[in-house]
Design a protein around this motif. Structure first.
Motif, short mmCIF file in Angstrom:
data_model
loop_
_atom_site.label_atom_id
_atom_site.label_comp_id
_atom_site.label_asym_id
_atom_site.label_seq_id
_atom_site.Cartn_x
_atom_site.Cartn_y
_atom_site.Cartn_z
N LYS A 57 14.24 -2.70 -8.09
CA LYS A 57 13.11 -2.71 -6.77
C LYS A 57 14.44 -3.19 -5.30
N ASN A 58 14.58 -4.09 -5.87
CA ASN A 58 15.31 -4.42 -4.66
C ASN A 58 16.14 -3.66 -4.00
N ALA A 59 17.11 -2.23 -4.71
CA ALA A 59 17.71 -2.30 -4.06
C ALA A 59 16.92 -0.85 -3.59
N VAL A 60 15.88 -0.41 -4.04
CA VAL A 60 14.59 0.37 -3.21
C VAL A 60 14.43 -0.21 -1.75
N GLN A 61 13.88 -1.46 -2.73
CA GLN A 61 13.76 -2.08 -0.54
C GLN A 61 14.46 -2.46 0.04
N GLN A 62 16.18 -2.63 -0.30
CA GLN A 62 16.79 -2.26 0.66
C GLN A 62 17.04 -0.90 1.82
N ARG A 63 16.76 -0.03 0.47
CA ARG A 63 17.13 1.65 1.34
C ARG A 63 15.97 1.06 2.66
N ALA A 64 15.01 0.26 2.06
CA ALA A 64 12.97 0.56 3.13
C ALA A 64 13.94 -0.42 3.94
N LEU A 65 13.98 -0.76 4.14
CA LEU A 65 14.34 -2.20 5.07
C LEU A 65 15.26 -1.26 6.03
N ARG A 66 15.89 -0.65 5.25
CA ARG A 66 17.35 0.37 6.26
C ARG A 66 16.28 1.20 7.13
N THR A 67 15.63 2.02 6.80
CA THR A 67 15.01 2.81 7.05
C THR A 67 13.86 2.45 8.58
N LEU A 68 13.02 1.61 7.84
CA LEU A 68 12.42 0.72 9.02
C LEU A 68 13.18 0.72 10.20
N LYS A 69 14.64 0.13 10.05
CA LYS A 69 15.30 -0.22 10.94
C LYS A 69 15.15 0.93 11.93
N GLN A 70 15.84 2.07 11.42
CA GLN A 70 15.92 3.11 12.21
C GLN A 70 14.74 3.85 12.76
N LYS A 71 13.44 3.31 11.97
CA LYS A 71 12.40 3.83 12.94
C LYS A 71 12.23 3.29 13.93
N ARG A 72 12.52 1.94 14.10
CA ARG A 72 11.80 1.03 15.60
C ARG A 72 12.97 1.23 16.12
N MET A 73 14.48 1.84 16.08
CA MET A 73 15.21 2.23 17.09
C MET A 73 14.48 3.65 17.99
N TYR A 74 14.94 5.05 16.74
CA TYR A 74 14.27 5.84 18.01
C TYR A 74 12.61 5.70 17.77
N GLU A 75 11.75 4.69 17.99
CA GLU A 75 10.77 4.64 18.10
C GLU A 75 10.86 4.08 19.71
N GLY A 76 11.66 3.28 19.70
CA GLY A 76 12.60 2.09 21.19
C GLY A 76 12.87 3.37 22.02
N GLN A 77 13.41 4.19 21.74
CA GLN A 77 13.59 5.42 22.40
C GLN A 77 13.16 5.72 23.10
N LEU A 78 12.31 6.66 21.71
CA LEU A 78 11.06 7.29 22.37
C LEU A 78 10.13 6.55 23.27
N ASN A 79 10.14 5.25 23.29
CA ASN A 79 8.86 4.64 24.22
C ASN A 79 9.61 5.15 25.57
N GLN A 80 11.26 4.63 25.54
CA GLN A 80 11.84 4.70 26.73
C GLN A 80 12.19 6.03 27.44
N LEU A 81 12.23 7.11 26.65
CA LEU A 81 12.09 8.33 27.63
C LEU A 81 10.44 8.69 27.87
N GLN A 82 9.77 7.96 26.98
CA GLN A 82 8.37 9.02 27.72
C GLN A 82 8.34 8.43 29.13
N GLN A 83 8.82 6.64 28.76
CA GLN A 83 8.27 5.75 30.46
C GLN A 83 9.67 6.78 31.27
N GLN A 84 10.20 7.20 31.01
CA GLN A 84 11.37 8.53 31.53
C GLN A 84 10.15 9.33 32.32
#
Length: 214
Positions: A57-84
């Motif tokens: 369960k801890n291994a799955v949780q770590q993969r989920a955390l990495r995936t969530l970080k990637q999602k937030r990074m893409y969402e930040g880029q998405l917000n910047q591009l939309q503002q541009q």
């Protein structure tokens, strides 16, 4: 030769519309990645719900955390591009409005120039003179019509009281005269005298003198 020295053709300068289209393509690509990460997070969440606490369960949780970080990074880029994109669209709209304004100003300037040219050939005094001449001609025409419509041999002023008295004397206002009837003002001249009761009787002629001598 072009392969050695190259060409002198200048590349077209990028404009706002091209930049907006390019940014929209990047936004679409990032949205696809974010959607993919959302699906992965949903899978990890389902797996963690079935697993008990432990290394798995801890291994799955770590993969989920990495995936969530990637999602937030893409969402930040998405917000910047939309503002541009929003800023570039505003700039493009402002540029288009300025072009329309300049076109309107140029059209008004040309129209003003044409109007001045046309008004140079107009004489206000001549227009006023023509207007006065038309008034005089219309007045003369009215006088001619009045002159042609004048009655001859008829008095200008007729007393209506005198006409009414004459009408009463004729007896035409009390009763109407039929087709075979005689007007009242003519009946007195054709009526018989009151003293005539019967037709006159002819007297016998006297006998001749020769008959008496016999």
């Amino acid at each position: 030769m072009n392969r050695i020295f190259g060409t002198n053709k200048a590349k077209p300068k990028p404009n706002l519309n091209d930049a907006i289209q390019s940014t929209d393509v990047r936004i679409g690509s990032i949205e696809v990645k974010v959607k993919k990460l959302d699906n992965e997070l949903a899978t990890y969440k389902a797996q963690m719900a079935k697993l008990r606490d432990g290394p798995g369960k801890n291994a799955v949780q770590q993969r989920a955390l990495r995936t969530l970080k990637q999602k937030r990074m893409y969402e930040g880029q998405l917000n910047q591009l939309q503002q541009q994109t929003f800023n570039m669209e505003q700039a493009a709209m402002t540029t288009e409005n300025l072009k329309n304004t300049m076109a309107t100003v140029d059209a008004m300037r040309i129209a003003n120039k044409e109007m001045k040219k046309q008004y140079k050939g107009i004489d206000i005094d001549k227009i006023e003179s023509i207007h006065y001449d038309m008034e005089d001609l219309i007045e003369q025409a009215n006088e001619i019509q009045e002159s042609l419509g004048r009655s001859y041999g008829v008095p200008d002023e007729v007393d209506e009281a005198d006409l009414q008295a004459e009408l009463d004397a004729l007896g035409l206002d009390d009763e109407l005269v039929g087709e075979n009837e005689t007007p009242s003002y003519l009946q007195d001249s054709t009526a018989l005298p009151d003293f005539v009761d019967a037709a006159p009787v002819e007297e016998p002629h006297a006998a001749p003198t020769a008959e008496i001598a016999r």
